[in-house]
Structure formats: C-alpha cells, structure tokens
Design an enzyme around this catalytic site. Structure first.
Site, PDB file in Angstrom:
ATOM      1  N   GLY A  46       0.859  -1.261  -0.053  1.00 49.98           N
ATOM      2  CA  GLY A  46      -0.074  -0.062   0.017  1.00 49.98           C
ATOM      3  C   GLY A  46       0.853   1.301  -0.046  1.00 49.98           C
ATOM      4  O   GLY A  46       1.918   1.207   0.595  1.00 49.98           O
ATOM      5  N   GLN A  51       3.332   9.863   0.443  1.00 52.38           N
ATOM      6  CA  GLN A  51       4.640   9.157   0.685  1.00 52.38           C
ATOM      7  C   GLN A  51       5.418   9.378  -0.474  1.00 52.38           C
ATOM      8  O   GLN A  51       6.566   8.907  -0.478  1.00 52.38           O
ATOM      9  CB  GLN A  51       4.345   7.633   0.917  1.00 52.38           C
ATOM     10  CG  GLN A  51       3.635   7.361   2.127  1.00 52.38           C
ATOM     11  CD  GLN A  51       3.464   5.826   2.494  1.00 52.38           C
ATOM     12  OE1 GLN A  51       2.381   5.453   1.832  1.00 52.38           O
ATOM     13  NE2 GLN A  51       4.387   5.259   2.805  1.00 52.38           N
ATOM     14  N   CYS A  94       5.552  -0.047   7.283  1.00 52.37           N
ATOM     15  CA  CYS A  94       5.255   1.315   6.461  1.00 52.37           C
ATOM     16  C   CYS A  94       6.576   1.599   5.469  1.00 52.37           C
ATOM     17  O   CYS A  94       7.474   1.733   6.157  1.00 52.37           O
ATOM     18  CB  CYS A  94       4.705   2.566   7.417  1.00 52.37           C
ATOM     19  SG  CYS A  94       4.398   3.923   6.355  1.00 52.37           S
ATOM     20  N   LEU A  95       6.500   1.982   4.291  1.00 53.68           N
ATOM     21  CA  LEU A  95       7.360   2.174   3.543  1.00 53.68           C
ATOM     22  C   LEU A  95       8.134   3.395   4.001  1.00 53.68           C
ATOM     23  O   LEU A  95       9.262   3.746   3.625  1.00 53.68           O
ATOM     24  CB  LEU A  95       6.994   2.687   2.101  1.00 53.68           C
ATOM     25  CG  LEU A  95       6.357   1.198   1.346  1.00 53.68           C
ATOM     26  CD1 LEU A  95       6.005   1.390  -0.162  1.00 53.68           C
ATOM     27  CD2 LEU A  95       7.531  -0.068   1.438  1.00 53.68           C
ATOM     28  N   HIS A 136      -4.750   2.019   7.377  1.00 53.45           N
ATOM     29  CA  HIS A 136      -3.207   2.368   7.450  1.00 53.45           C
ATOM     30  C   HIS A 136      -3.174   3.626   6.460  1.00 53.45           C
ATOM     31  O   HIS A 136      -2.709   4.579   6.916  1.00 53.45           O
ATOM     32  CB  HIS A 136      -2.364   1.275   7.334  1.00 53.45           C
ATOM     33  CG  HIS A 136      -0.863   1.554   7.095  1.00 53.45           C
ATOM     34  ND1 HIS A 136      -0.065   1.115   7.995  1.00 53.45           N
ATOM     35  CD2 HIS A 136      -0.271   2.385   6.357  1.00 53.45           C
ATOM     36  CE1 HIS A 136       1.251   1.839   7.656  1.00 53.45           C
ATOM     37  NE2 HIS A 136       0.849   2.406   6.643  1.00 53.45           N
ATOM     38  N   GLU A 137      -3.654   3.256   5.149  1.00 55.43           N
ATOM     39  CA  GLU A 137      -3.489   4.306   4.052  1.00 55.43           C
ATOM     40  C   GLU A 137      -4.217   5.511   4.407  1.00 55.43           C
ATOM     41  O   GLU A 137      -3.807   6.564   3.749  1.00 55.43           O
ATOM     42  CB  GLU A 137      -3.626   3.580   2.715  1.00 55.43           C
ATOM     43  CG  GLU A 137      -2.833   2.437   2.417  1.00 55.43           C
ATOM     44  CD  GLU A 137      -1.211   2.821   2.459  1.00 55.43           C
ATOM     45  OE1 GLU A 137      -0.710   3.699   2.516  1.00 55.43           O
ATOM     46  OE2 GLU A 137      -0.546   1.662   3.093  1.00 55.43           O
ATOM     47  N   HIS A 140      -2.774   7.784   6.582  1.00 56.33           N
ATOM     48  CA  HIS A 140      -1.729   8.571   5.836  1.00 56.33           C
ATOM     49  C   HIS A 140      -2.113   9.826   5.439  1.00 56.33           C
ATOM     50  O   HIS A 140      -1.621  11.001   5.448  1.00 56.33           O
ATOM     51  CB  HIS A 140      -0.988   7.842   4.700  1.00 56.33           C
ATOM     52  CG  HIS A 140       0.132   6.955   5.017  1.00 56.33           C
ATOM     53  ND1 HIS A 140       1.346   7.358   5.592  1.00 56.33           N
ATOM     54  CD2 HIS A 140       0.441   5.792   4.912  1.00 56.33           C
ATOM     55  CE1 HIS A 140       2.081   6.694   5.851  1.00 56.33           C
ATOM     56  NE2 HIS A 140       1.665   5.336   5.492  1.00 56.33           N
TER      57      HIS A 140
HETATM   58 NI    NI Z   1       2.351   3.475   5.714  1.00 56.30          NI
END
Ligand code: NI
Length: 172
Positions: A46, A51, A94-95, A136-137, A140
């Site tokens: 995701g 991001q 998380c990236l 989660h997204e 963000h």
């Molecule tokens: Ni994330």
C-alpha cells in the site's frame, strides 16, 4: 511510468493533511501509475500519495500474494463510512518507516466509498488484511502514522532511530 522517491519519517510532510481531488484526468492517472510502480518496486502492499511527496487524497493497494497476477486497487478521495466493533491485530510496517514493525489493533472490517481510476464513484466492504491496509493508508491522508498508536516512548525511540539512519546516509 516512473518510480518516485519515498518520503521517510520524520519528514514533516508526512504529518500534513492531503487535499481532496476535484477531477480525475490523465495527469492524475499518471501519478497513480507512478505510485503503483514505486510501491511494487519497494516492495510494499500500500502507498499513499503523501509518501511520494504529493498532498492529494490518493492511495494504491495490492495485497495479492501472487506476483504474476497483479490486482491493483486505486482509491481516489477514499472515505471510511463504517467500521466494525470487532477488531483484529496485524503486524504493520510502512514504506516511510523502513525496518520498523508493530502489532496494531484496528476495526476488523470497514466500508469505504471512493472514486476509481476511471472517475466512477464506488463502495467497497473490506475485511482481513485489506481492511487493515485501507485504514493504514487513509491514516496517511490525515497525517497519521501507525507508530501514533504506540506509547509515546516507543514512538520517540523509532523516530530517533530513523533520524540517525538519515544522518548516516548523508555522511556516506
Ligand atoms: Ni504506511
């Protein structure tokens, strides 16, 4: 398609609220394609536009385990319209927080409305990993990271470590 650079915590942009989109055009689809390519390359399941440094309410997700059969989901202006009382726990990463993972409890199911890749309004009911991933997204898009659900001490330790990693990279 081209890959974009992923923003790493503690970059202040990750704490900003993303803006709602008014139209779905080719420029926007190009950004979604780039986000998908960036996510696959990372690899991750995701990615939110913030991001890659773009404050727009856009998310790409692909939780399919089979690399041959890609199943991308594009969410424009996603809005969670209901959440189950039942919760589930997943170990999340998380990236934007490379190398850090934590078990997070969230509503097990959620229902969202969103605009798809072609500009059509849709609804989706999600459970399991997809439900966790969507929540989660969407976090963000509101400037929230999964570490915000941890204790203040744990959170500050992770941020400290990530800041040091950043410094080390600069020295090299
Ligand atoms: Ni994330």
């Amino acid at each position: 398609m081209s890959q974009r650079k992923i923003v790493i915590e503690p970059d202040p942009i990750l704490r900003k609220k993303s803006k709602t989109l008014e139209t779905v055009d080719d420029e926007l689809r190009k950004l979604l394609d780039d986000m998908l390519e960036t996510m696959y390359a990372a690899p991750g399941i995701g990615l939110a536009a913030v991001q890659v440094g773009v404050l727009k309410r856009l998310i790409v997700i692909d939780i399919s385990k089979d690399k041959e059969k890609k199943n991308p989901l594009f969410l424009i202006n996603p809005e969670i319209i209901s959440r189950s009382k039942k919760t589930s726990i997943y170990e999340e990463g998380c990236l934007s927080l490379p190398g850090h993972y934590a078990e997070i409890e969230r509503p097990a199911e959620c229902q969202i409305k969103f605009v798809d890749y072609n500009g059509k309004e849709k609804e989706l009911k999600a459970d399991g990993l997809l439900s966790t991933c969507i929540q989660h997204e969407v976090d963000h898009l509101n400037g929230v990271l999964f570490i915000d659900y941890l204790s203040k001490l744990k959170r500050s330790m992770i941020i400290k470590k990530l800041s040091k990693q950043k410094t080390n990279t600069a020295i090299l």
